[in-house]
Design an enzyme around this catalytic site. Structure first.
Site, PDB file in Angstrom:
ATOM      1  N   VAL A   1       0.911  -1.145   0.000  1.00  0.00           N
ATOM      2  CA  VAL A   1       0.000   0.000   0.000  1.00  0.00           C
ATOM      3  C   VAL A   1       0.952   1.196   0.000  1.00  0.00           C
ATOM      4  O   VAL A   1       1.472   1.581   1.036  1.00  0.00           O
ATOM      5  CB  VAL A   1      -0.940  -0.010   1.228  1.00  0.00           C
ATOM      6  N   PRO A   2       1.230   1.743  -1.187  1.00  0.00           N
ATOM      7  CA  PRO A   2       2.416   2.592  -1.407  1.00  0.00           C
ATOM      8  C   PRO A   2       2.344   4.022  -0.855  1.00  0.00           C
ATOM      9  O   PRO A   2       2.303   4.999  -1.599  1.00  0.00           O
ATOM     10  CB  PRO A   2       2.542   2.586  -2.929  1.00  0.00           C
ATOM     11  N   CYS A   3       2.406   4.128   0.458  1.00  0.00           N
ATOM     12  CA  CYS A   3       2.394   5.453   1.081  1.00  0.00           C
ATOM     13  C   CYS A   3       3.683   6.227   0.776  1.00  0.00           C
ATOM     14  O   CYS A   3       3.713   7.448   0.910  1.00  0.00           O
ATOM     15  CB  CYS A   3       2.147   5.339   2.575  1.00  0.00           C
ATOM     16  N   HIS A   4       4.726   5.525   0.324  1.00  0.00           N
ATOM     17  CA  HIS A   4       5.971   6.211  -0.038  1.00  0.00           C
ATOM     18  C   HIS A   4       5.779   7.116  -1.256  1.00  0.00           C
ATOM     19  O   HIS A   4       6.595   7.993  -1.509  1.00  0.00           O
ATOM     20  CB  HIS A   4       7.102   5.202  -0.295  1.00  0.00           C
TER      21      HIS A   4
END
Length: 163
Positions: free
Chosen positions: A133-136
């Site tokens: 879940v690409p919060c970056h």
């Protein structure tokens, strides 16, 4: 009834990344067993952590392929938990294309809650499944790299990997 949470870790280059899953799907990716324990304690009344590389092999394989630059999307089942609001934010994160970034305010607009920029930031900070879940991929509106639970150097490295 005690919830069993299976965990393992992946060592790749300079990183040690912990993964955990329930029978329903992956529920943690991060760099700390302490975070895994704290998140499990919040979510489940009774739980036990069981180290089991075999149960997490498919998750580990997908994550390793991503880290090697061989995979851009994940197909794995997730069991992130969270509130309805958090789930809406995390779903918006999953829609950010590989190699692209967006802002907190754009996510707030995407979930039809433009005044909730700070709440969006809090929900992103609570994301238990880093990378998948690409919060970056969320940056400040001025283009600056902002908070990341596993540190700005890791965020920078993940964004560089995707370029």
């Amino acid at each position: 009834m005690t919830m069993e949470i299976y965990w393992t870790f992946l060592e790749y280059e300079d990183w040690t990344i912990y993964l955990a899953a329930t029978e329903q799907g992956l529920n943690y990716v991060g760099i700390s067993m302490d975070e895994l324990n704290a998140g499990s304690a919040k979510r489940f009344k009774e739980y036990s952590l069981v180290e089991d590389d075999g149960k997490l092999a498919a998750y580990k394989e997908e994550l390793l392929a991503y880290l090697k630059g061989e995979r851009k999307e994940f197909m794995m089942r997730l069991d992130a938990g969270g509130t309805k609001f958090q789930q809406s934010v995390w779903q918006a994160l999953k829609e950010i294309p590989y190699g692209e970034t967006t802002t907190y305010s754009a996510i707030a607009n995407q979930i039809n809650n433009p005044k909730a920029v700070r709440a969006v930031g809090t929900a992103i900070g609570a994301n238990p499944i880093l990378i998948i879940v690409p919060c970056h991929r969320v940056i400040g509106k001025d283009g600056q790299l902002t908070g990341f639970r596993s540190g700005i150097p890791m965020k920078k490295a993940l964004l560089a990997l995707e370029r």
